[in-house]
Scaffold this active site. Structure first.
Site, PDB file in Angstrom:
ATOM      1  N   HIS A   1      -3.482  -9.521   3.438  1.00  0.00           N
ATOM      2  CA  HIS A   1      -4.915  -9.758   3.573  1.00  0.00           C
ATOM      3  C   HIS A   1      -5.159 -10.900   4.558  1.00  0.00           C
ATOM      4  CE1 HIS A   1      -4.970  -7.616  -0.371  1.00  0.00           C
ATOM      5  NE2 HIS A   1      -6.026  -7.076   0.181  1.00  0.00           N
TER       6      HIS A   1
ATOM      7  N   TYR B   1      -8.649  -7.989  -5.001  1.00  0.00           N
ATOM      8  CA  TYR B   1      -7.494  -7.353  -5.628  1.00  0.00           C
ATOM      9  C   TYR B   1      -6.832  -8.226  -6.689  1.00  0.00           C
ATOM     10  CZ  TYR B   1      -7.674  -3.859  -1.941  1.00  0.00           C
ATOM     11  OH  TYR B   1      -8.068  -2.845  -1.109  1.00  0.00           O
TER      12      TYR B   1
ATOM     13  N   LYS C   1      -2.451  -1.729   7.598  1.00  0.00           N
ATOM     14  CA  LYS C   1      -3.797  -1.186   7.712  1.00  0.00           C
ATOM     15  C   LYS C   1      -4.666  -2.055   8.608  1.00  0.00           C
ATOM     16  CE  LYS C   1      -7.810  -0.056   4.814  1.00  0.00           C
ATOM     17  NZ  LYS C   1      -8.329  -0.064   3.419  1.00  0.00           N
TER      18      LYS C   1
ATOM     19  N   HIS D   1      -3.596   3.283  -6.210  1.00  0.00           N
ATOM     20  CA  HIS D   1      -3.892   2.010  -5.553  1.00  0.00           C
ATOM     21  C   HIS D   1      -4.071   0.880  -6.560  1.00  0.00           C
ATOM     22  CE1 HIS D   1      -4.942  -0.174  -1.910  1.00  0.00           C
ATOM     23  NE2 HIS D   1      -5.943  -0.744  -2.574  1.00  0.00           N
TER      24      HIS D   1
ATOM     25  N   ARG E   1       0.846  -1.196   0.000  1.00  0.00           N
ATOM     26  CA  ARG E   1       0.000   0.000   0.000  1.00  0.00           C
ATOM     27  C   ARG E   1       0.881   1.246   0.000  1.00  0.00           C
ATOM     28  NH1 ARG E   1      -2.225  -3.483   3.941  1.00  0.00           N
ATOM     29  NH2 ARG E   1      -4.317  -4.246   3.443  1.00  0.00           N
TER      30      ARG E   1
ATOM     31  N   ARG F   1      -1.377  -1.672  -6.728  1.00  0.00           N
ATOM     32  CA  ARG F   1      -1.455  -2.807  -5.797  1.00  0.00           C
ATOM     33  C   ARG F   1      -2.259  -3.935  -6.434  1.00  0.00           C
ATOM     34  NH1 ARG F   1      -1.204  -4.593  -0.450  1.00  0.00           N
ATOM     35  NH2 ARG F   1      -3.128  -5.344   0.516  1.00  0.00           N
TER      36      ARG F   1
END
Length: 347
Positions: free
Chosen positions: A315, A324, A231, A289, A206, A292
Site C-alpha cells: 500500500h 485492510y 496492482k 480477498h 493479492r 488478505r
C-alpha cells in the site's frame, strides 16, 4: 487525416476520419489550406461536426465490444476476468443496438435489469458496487474507441447514475473457519488450494500476485519473494516466514525451471475452487480477498509498524492500508483489560 495536393494552381485539401463525412476544399495558398484542415480536425475532436450517421448506423454495440475484447483486453492484467464480463454482457439485447441509436436510457434499462437479477449461488440481487465494476471496462471501451480508433461515438455511461455505498468489509476469519476450510480442501481434487490459502495468510499477498510468482522470483536462502509489478504498478520485496518458505519448497518440483509458476493454477480456476470450497465448508460471506484482510491484520497484531506492514502489503498511503487492517476485537479487549489500573479512580 488531412491530405494536401496542388492542382491547377490551387491547393486542394481533404480531411478523412472514420465516422465523419469526408470534408474537402481548395485554396490559393498552402497556409490557408493547412489552417482550414486544422480547424476541421479540431471541430471533429470536439464533436462540433456531426458524425457520419451511416458509419454509426452500420456498427452495433456488440461489434464494438468484440473488437475491444479481442484487441485491447488481452494486453491488460485482468484480461481473463474482463473477458468473462464482456462475454456475459454480449448476451444482453442492448448489444444489438447500433452506436447511432445507443443512448444513456438503454444503459439505464440494462442497469435496472442487472440490479434485479439474482447473483449466482445466491438469491440476493447484484450489488451496485459489483455492477459498477462490470461497467468500468465498457466505459474505457468507449473512450478507447474515440481516441485510438477515431470512432466518434458518445460515451452513454457518462450520464448514467449508479448509487454506490462504499461498505468497507471488515470480514476476518472466525474461530474454527480456517480449520473447516482446510478440512474441506481434502475432499477436493485440486491440491493447490490449501497451500494457497495458507500462503495468503502468511504473506497478505493479492491473489493475482501469488498466481504470477515464478520460481526465479523466490530467494529461498534469504526467505524473500520479489513482486515485479503489483496492482499499484510498483515492485516490492516481501519477506517470507518459515511457514511460507516451507509451503513453496513443498510445491517446488525437482526438475523445476526458473520460469515455472509457484502456484500453477489460473485465477478463474482458483475462483471456482474457492466457491466450491466455501460451499463445502458451509461458510457464508467469505471472499478470497478477505484472506488478505486477515493477513494484514495479523501483521499488525504481531507488533509490526505501519511502514513495515506497508512494505509487505504494497500500500502506498495510510488510508489505503487502514481499509485492510482490522484488529481482532478479542485481542484488543484483552489488552484494554490488562492495561486497566486495578484501583478505582476517584474524580
Amino acid at each position: 487525416m488531412a491530405t494536401l495536393r496542388k492542382r491547377n494552381g490551387r491547393w486542394q485539401v481533404q480531411v478523412r476520419r472514420q465516422g465523419f463525412p469526408v470534408q474537402s476544399h481548395s485554396f490559393l495558398s498552402k497556409a490557408d489550406a493547412n489552417e482550414w484542415a486544422r480547424t476541421i480536425e479540431r471541430q471533429q475532436d470536439r464533436h462540433e461536426l456531426g458524425p457520419n450517421r451511416k458509419a454509426l448506423k452500420s456498427m452495433t454495440l456488440a461489434a464494438l465490444v468484440v473488437r475491444y475484447r479481442d484487441e485491447v483486453v488481452p494486453k491488460k492484467k485482468g484480461s481473463a476476468v474482463e473477458t468473462i464480463l464482456l462475454n456475459r454482457f454480449l448476451r444482453y439485447p442492448i448489444c444489438q443496438r447500433t452506436l447511432y441509436e445507443l443512448t444513456t436510457a438503454d444503459f439505464a434499462a440494462y442497469r435496472d435489469q442487472r440490479l434485479s437479477e439474482p447473483k449466482h449461488r445466491s438469491d440476493r440481487p447484484v450489488a451496485p458496487k459489483s455492477l459498477k465494476r462490470e461497467l468500468s471496462p465498457l466505459s474505457h471501451m468507449f473512450r478507447h474507441a474515440v481516441v485510438e480508433w477515431e470512432i466518434p461515438v458518445r460515451n452513454p455511461l457518462d450520464g448514467l447514475k449508479l448509487k454506490v455505498t462504499d461498505n468497507k468489509r471488515e470480514r476476518r476469519l472466525h474461530a474454527g473457519e480456517l480449520e473447516r476450510l482446510l478440512a474441506a480442501t481434502k475432499k477436493g481434487k485440486n491440491k493447490l488450494v490449501a497451500p494457497i490459502i495458507l500462503f495468503a495468510l502468511e504473506t497478505a499477498m493479492r491473489r493475482g500476485e501469488m498466481l504470477s510468482v515464478q520460481l526465479r522470483h523466490i530467494d529461498f536462502e534469504r526467505s524473500s519473494v520479489v513482486i515485479p509489478e503489483s496492482k499499484s504498478g510498483y515492485s516490492r520485496v516481501i519477506p517470507l516466514t518459515a511457514r511460507a518458505v516451507a509451503i513453496l519448497e513443498a510445491l517446488r518440483p525437482e526438475d523445476a525451471k526458473p520460469t515455472d509458476l509457484a502456484f500453477p493454477i489460473t485465477p478463474v480456476a482458483l475462483r471456482l475452487q474457492w466457491d466450491r470450497l466455501t460451499n463445502r465448508a458451509g461458510i457464508d460471506d467469505l471472499n478470497f480477498h478477505d484472506l488478505r484482510h486477515e493477513g494484514i491484520s495479523r501483521l499488525f497484531e504481531l507488533g509490526l509498524t505501519v511502514p513495515e506492514v506497508a512494505s509487505i502489503s504494497g500500500h502506498r498511503t495510510l488510508a489505503q492500508l487502514m481499509r485492510y487492517s482490522h484488529a481482532n476485537h478479542e485481542a484488543v479487549r484483552a489488552k484494554l483489560i490488562g492495561e486497566r489500573h486495578p484501583q478505582t479512580l476517584i474524580v
